[in-house]
Motif scaffolding. Sequence first.
Motif, PDB file in Angstrom:
ATOM      1  N   ASN A   7     -16.106  47.960 -21.903  1.00 26.02           N
ATOM      2  CA  ASN A   7     -17.088  47.387 -22.820  1.00 26.02           C
ATOM      3  C   ASN A   7     -18.386  48.188 -22.795  1.00 26.02           C
ATOM      4  OD1 ASN A   7     -18.084  45.615 -24.705  1.00 26.02           O
ATOM      5  ND2 ASN A   7     -18.219  43.850 -23.329  1.00 26.02           N
ATOM      6  N   LEU A   8     -18.786  48.615 -21.596  1.00 21.13           N
ATOM      7  CA  LEU A   8     -20.017  49.388 -21.476  1.00 21.13           C
ATOM      8  C   LEU A   8     -19.855  50.768 -22.109  1.00 21.13           C
ATOM      9  CD1 LEU A   8     -22.867  49.764 -20.547  1.00 21.13           C
ATOM     10  CD2 LEU A   8     -22.061  50.169 -18.219  1.00 21.13           C
ATOM     11  N   LEU A   9     -18.695  51.384 -21.935  1.00 23.39           N
ATOM     12  CA  LEU A   9     -18.450  52.679 -22.585  1.00 23.39           C
ATOM     13  C   LEU A   9     -18.529  52.552 -24.108  1.00 23.39           C
ATOM     14  CD1 LEU A   9     -15.531  54.188 -20.461  1.00 23.39           C
ATOM     15  CD2 LEU A   9     -17.805  55.192 -20.789  1.00 23.39           C
ATOM     16  N   LYS A  10     -17.959  51.473 -24.632  1.00 28.76           N
ATOM     17  CA  LYS A  10     -18.034  51.222 -26.071  1.00 28.76           C
ATOM     18  C   LYS A  10     -19.488  51.061 -26.510  1.00 28.76           C
ATOM     19  CE  LYS A  10     -16.613  47.843 -29.568  1.00 28.76           C
ATOM     20  NZ  LYS A  10     -15.906  46.557 -29.811  1.00 28.76           N
ATOM     21  N   THR A  11     -20.258  50.326 -25.715  1.00 27.73           N
ATOM     22  CA  THR A  11     -21.672  50.118 -26.027  1.00 27.73           C
ATOM     23  C   THR A  11     -22.435  51.435 -25.991  1.00 27.73           C
ATOM     24  OG1 THR A  11     -21.575  47.881 -25.113  1.00 27.73           O
ATOM     25  CG2 THR A  11     -23.760  48.884 -25.311  1.00 27.73           C
ATOM     26  N   MET A  12     -22.157  52.273 -24.987  1.00 25.27           N
ATOM     27  CA  MET A  12     -22.834  53.561 -24.858  1.00 25.27           C
ATOM     28  C   MET A  12     -22.526  54.463 -26.056  1.00 25.27           C
ATOM     29  SD  MET A  12     -21.960  53.866 -20.827  1.00 25.27           S
ATOM     30  CE  MET A  12     -22.361  55.582 -20.565  1.00 25.27           C
ATOM     31  N   ASN A  13     -21.282  54.429 -26.504  1.00 23.53           N
ATOM     32  CA  ASN A  13     -20.916  55.223 -27.682  1.00 23.53           C
ATOM     33  C   ASN A  13     -21.641  54.728 -28.925  1.00 23.53           C
ATOM     34  OD1 ASN A  13     -18.705  57.404 -27.360  1.00 23.53           O
ATOM     35  ND2 ASN A  13     -18.032  55.784 -25.996  1.00 23.53           N
ATOM     36  N   MET A  14     -21.770  53.407 -29.051  1.00 25.40           N
ATOM     37  CA  MET A  14     -22.496  52.866 -30.197  1.00 25.40           C
ATOM     38  C   MET A  14     -23.974  53.251 -30.150  1.00 25.40           C
ATOM     39  SD  MET A  14     -20.515  51.190 -32.291  1.00 25.40           S
ATOM     40  CE  MET A  14     -21.445  49.917 -33.126  1.00 25.40           C
TER      41      MET A  14
END
Length: 395
Positions: free
Chosen positions: A213-220
């Motif tokens: 979830n954090l990786l997804k957030t960082m990409n966003m």
Amino acid sequence: MEAFFRTHKYLVEHVNAPVRRTLMDEINWNDRMIGIKGTRGIGKTTFLLQYAKEHFDVQDRQCLYINMNNFYFQGRGIADFAGDFYYHGGRVLLIDQVFKQDNWSQELRKCYDMYPGLKIVFTGSSVMRLKDENPELNGIVKSYNLRGFSFREFINLLTGNDFRPYTLEEILSDHERIIKQILPKVSPNRYFNDYIHHGFYPFFQEQRNYSENLLKTMNMMTEVDILLIKQIELKYLTKIKKLFYQLAEEGPKAPNVSKLAQDIETSRATVMNYIKYLTDARLLNMIYPIGEDFPKKPSKVMLHNSNLLYAIYPIHVDKQDAMETFFVNSLWKDHKVNQSTRDNFYLIDEKLKFKVCNAETTSKMRYTPDTIYARYNTEIGKDNQIPLWLLGFLY
């Protein structure tokens, strides 16, 4: 309009905010134009809905939450909608993700000038420079930053306690007494490593893999916030991501800007601009010697919070690096953090000398009275030796 009120009612009734954020009491809610910035996943939407829940009955049509993600606003401006709301008795408009609409700052200015009885509270990305890049808002907007959970908030959530925040002055002068009030109720060491790994972003409470979830957030953050708000062409995205990864992999240290420029095939000036954008997005922190600042090269670049270390490079996380990242992240909200390139001491507010160290390996260390030692792997402190975890109670 009725559809928006139905959505507002549903969201306010179902908002889940088990920990009340300290920012709620720091904002002057009498101001007419309030901007709340923060990174993705930090809880800005929940914060707006919690404000509505605390101050208005769910049936009260004076308050309305709207989100600029709604395609409806692609055909209707904020000022036009706000006018309709205002003339039907609306007095507080909560606007989420305001930057999703073109000319949002001009629209907010129109609202301020045309509807004197209307209060607007809006959220936006931490990348936004509300006053520097939007002169029409100068003098009318009060800006605040919503941060991730502090260690104090994390403990309160998991244990049901209600520990209050302490100022740095209180901690420095009275940490032994403060610790004696906390330890009978909770053992901080039981929770500290969990917080370092996954406690900063509120979505750790969700039943999903936190790191994914954090990786997804960082990409966003990079793909949407930086590119959209800074108006950078999509073709440069890979360069920004590569730079971010290299900085994370190298750990906290002074960046070799020339080598980084060569690696991502761009200029030194562009590398420094990208580092600044990543810092604005709360992905990095730049530490400077006293008297220096951007666009000069920092003495150290480090990840913004320790959770990012485990998400971006989980193979090897250096414990000392994680602890120093926690230290800087805890202090920078209300204090100035500097460090020279010549030593491993941090200088807080240009006067307090701090060293982050491991209590288990410093038994033979000579402690000097001019330095404050923030020690991890211990729950107690003495004199100028303070347990590092207690700095997580600063907010």
